[in-house]
Design an enzyme around this catalytic site. Structure first.
Site, mmCIF file in Angstrom:
data_model
loop_
_atom_site.group_PDB
_atom_site.id
_atom_site.type_symbol
_atom_site.label_atom_id
_atom_site.label_comp_id
_atom_site.label_asym_id
_atom_site.label_seq_id
_atom_site.Cartn_x
_atom_site.Cartn_y
_atom_site.Cartn_z
ATOM 1 N N HIS A 22 0.827 -1.208 0.000
ATOM 2 C CA HIS A 22 0.000 0.000 0.000
ATOM 3 C C HIS A 22 0.866 1.263 0.000
ATOM 4 C CE1 HIS A 22 -3.895 -1.964 0.119
ATOM 5 N NE2 HIS A 22 -3.296 -2.901 0.838
ATOM 6 N N ASP A 24 2.555 1.787 -3.307
ATOM 7 C CA ASP A 24 2.809 2.067 -4.737
ATOM 8 C C ASP A 24 1.922 3.169 -5.291
ATOM 9 O OD1 ASP A 24 0.547 0.374 -4.767
ATOM 10 O OD2 ASP A 24 1.266 -0.885 -6.422
ATOM 11 N N SER A 110 -2.284 -12.939 -10.078
ATOM 12 C CA SER A 110 -2.721 -13.730 -11.236
ATOM 13 C C SER A 110 -3.322 -12.831 -12.312
ATOM 14 C CB SER A 110 -3.726 -14.803 -10.803
ATOM 15 O OG SER A 110 -4.792 -14.231 -10.078
ATOM 16 N N ASP A 156 2.376 -4.710 -9.309
ATOM 17 C CA ASP A 156 2.183 -6.086 -9.759
ATOM 18 C C ASP A 156 2.577 -6.242 -11.224
ATOM 19 O OD1 ASP A 156 1.100 -6.130 -7.269
ATOM 20 O OD2 ASP A 156 -0.958 -6.448 -7.909
HETATM 21 C C1 GLA Z 1 -2.533 -4.944 -4.878
HETATM 22 C C2 GLA Z 1 -2.369 -3.866 -5.950
HETATM 23 C C3 GLA Z 1 -0.975 -3.273 -5.911
HETATM 24 C C4 GLA Z 1 -0.583 -2.831 -4.505
HETATM 25 C C5 GLA Z 1 -0.869 -3.945 -3.499
HETATM 26 C C6 GLA Z 1 -0.642 -3.486 -2.076
HETATM 27 O O1 GLA Z 1 -1.711 -6.038 -5.170
HETATM 28 O O2 GLA Z 1 -2.629 -4.388 -7.220
HETATM 29 O O3 GLA Z 1 -0.886 -2.197 -6.817
HETATM 30 O O4 GLA Z 1 -1.229 -1.641 -4.158
HETATM 31 O O5 GLA Z 1 -2.207 -4.416 -3.605
HETATM 32 O O6 GLA Z 1 0.705 -3.221 -1.887
#
Ligand code: GLA
Length: 343
Positions: A22, A24, A110, A156
């Site tokens: 949390h 990014d 995924s 991700d």
């Molecule tokens: C999910 C979101 C990411 C990031 C994480 C928490 O995976 O897709 O962008 O914010 O939660 O770190």
């Protein structure tokens, strides 16, 4: 250059985040690694539709290249495919089959892996005039927004695209600079899949809004320090901001601890990170708290934390080799190379 009609295979890995959750979407720091579980899409380019069958999901996805509303596509896994088409506007369609070794809906990205595999299979990335790693990741991030409505950050997708064998990636989500951090060879990274989850309709979007509220008061959280957050008026927003600011520092500290192979510090940071997500950011669950506690008490385990968006999903642990017995829901992951296309 791929000849029309020849077979193309795109492979995109999932990811586990070692620390920096949390952060990014406020342009903060993250330390994920691509893992040795991946989504593989094979088929042929051509035609006016993208048609994909799946070994793992129900139904066949058939999306026209001029798709207007990706979020309305059925079966629902096809929305990620449609999101990529809507954002990338490829000139040729695709006919193929997808399979994955990433558990679906487990918080190991995924959906990002599917987006990246589709984008590469459609020829949107790569060396032949395609997008570079950052632009391709940003396209897939926008595809996720359109498909799911979840205002996710870029971690991700960028990790799936840019993963490096044997390394975690220290990513500055503002500049998108990536610094590889070597994972010591004899250190096990273990993932425990605790519960299915979906971030759509979860409090994920509320957290994004709370961070925006904090930034209206004290400016960019990525540039804030611990002394800046106590003055935030709203107590909930204050706690969210305190998590983000402290988490950015933990990412910096973890990069140093990994490079020095300081296992005590690595474990400490993981446990502090979990506590912050549980208490300040409120994205953990009682099951995940119990899993972290269980792992942390095992001999040879240095620390553990929930990983990813939360509200379910996985816990990650760092341990001496063989300390955690593998099972169907608990397995060792290796830091892997990013997505690639062949053919
Ligand atoms: C999910 C979101 C990411 C990031 C994480 C928490 O995976 O897709 O962008 O914010 O939660 O770190």
């Amino acid at each position: 250059m791929t000849a029309p009609g020849s077979t193309v295979t795109a492979i995109a890995p999932g990811r586990v985040n070692l620390i920096g959750d949390h952060t990014d979407y406020t342009g903060g720091l993250v330390l994920p690694m691509a893992i040795d579980r991946a989504t593989r899409l094979t088929g042929r380019r051509g035609g006016t539709h993208v048609c994909i069958a799946s070994d793992d999901e129900e139904g066949i996805v058939e999306v026209p290249l001029d798709i207007a509303d990706p979020a309305a596509v059925e079966p629902s896994w096809g929305r990620y495919v449609a999101g990529v088409i809507a954002e990338g506007r490829p000139t040729a369609g695709f006919d193929g089959r997808v399979s994955t070794t990433i558990p679906i809906g487990a918080g190991l990205s995924s959906s990002a892996a599917l987006e990246v595999a589709v984008a590469l299979a459609l020829g949107l990335g790569g060396d032949n005039g395609g997008l570079d790693a950052r632009s391709l990741s940003a396209l897939c991030q926008r595809a996720e927004h359109r498909a799911s409505g979840v205002p996710c950050g870029i971690m991700d997708q960028l990790t799936s695209v840019a993963g490096i064998d044997g390394h975690a990636l220290l990513i500055d989500c503002h500049s998108l600079d990536i610094n590889p951090v070597r994972i010591p060879d004899d250190l096990d990274i273990v993932v425990w899949f605790v519960a299915h989850r979906t971030l759509a309709g979860s409090a994920y979007a509320d957290r994004v809004a709370e961070c925006a509220a904090a930034e209206r008061e004290i400016g960019p959280l990525r540039a804030a320090s611990a002394g800046d957050t106590p003055g935030i008026a709203d107590p909930v927003v204050r706690r969210r901001a305190a998590h983000v600011v402290s988490e950015n520092q933990r990412v910096r500290d973890m990069a140093v601890a990994l490079a020095a192979d300081d296992r005590r510090a690595i474990g400490q940071l993981l446990l502090e990170g979990h506590r912050s997500l549980a208490e300040q950011y409120e994205t953990s669950t009682p099951e995940m708290d119990a899993a972290v506690e269980h792992l942390a008490a095992m001999p040879g385990v240095h620390g553990a934390r929930m990983t990813g968006g939360g509200f379910g999903g996985c816990v990650v642990a760092v341990a001496d080799p063989g300390s955690i017995e593998p099972s169907a829901t608990r397995w060792r992951v290796r830091a892997s190379a990013g997505a690639r296309v062949t053919g």
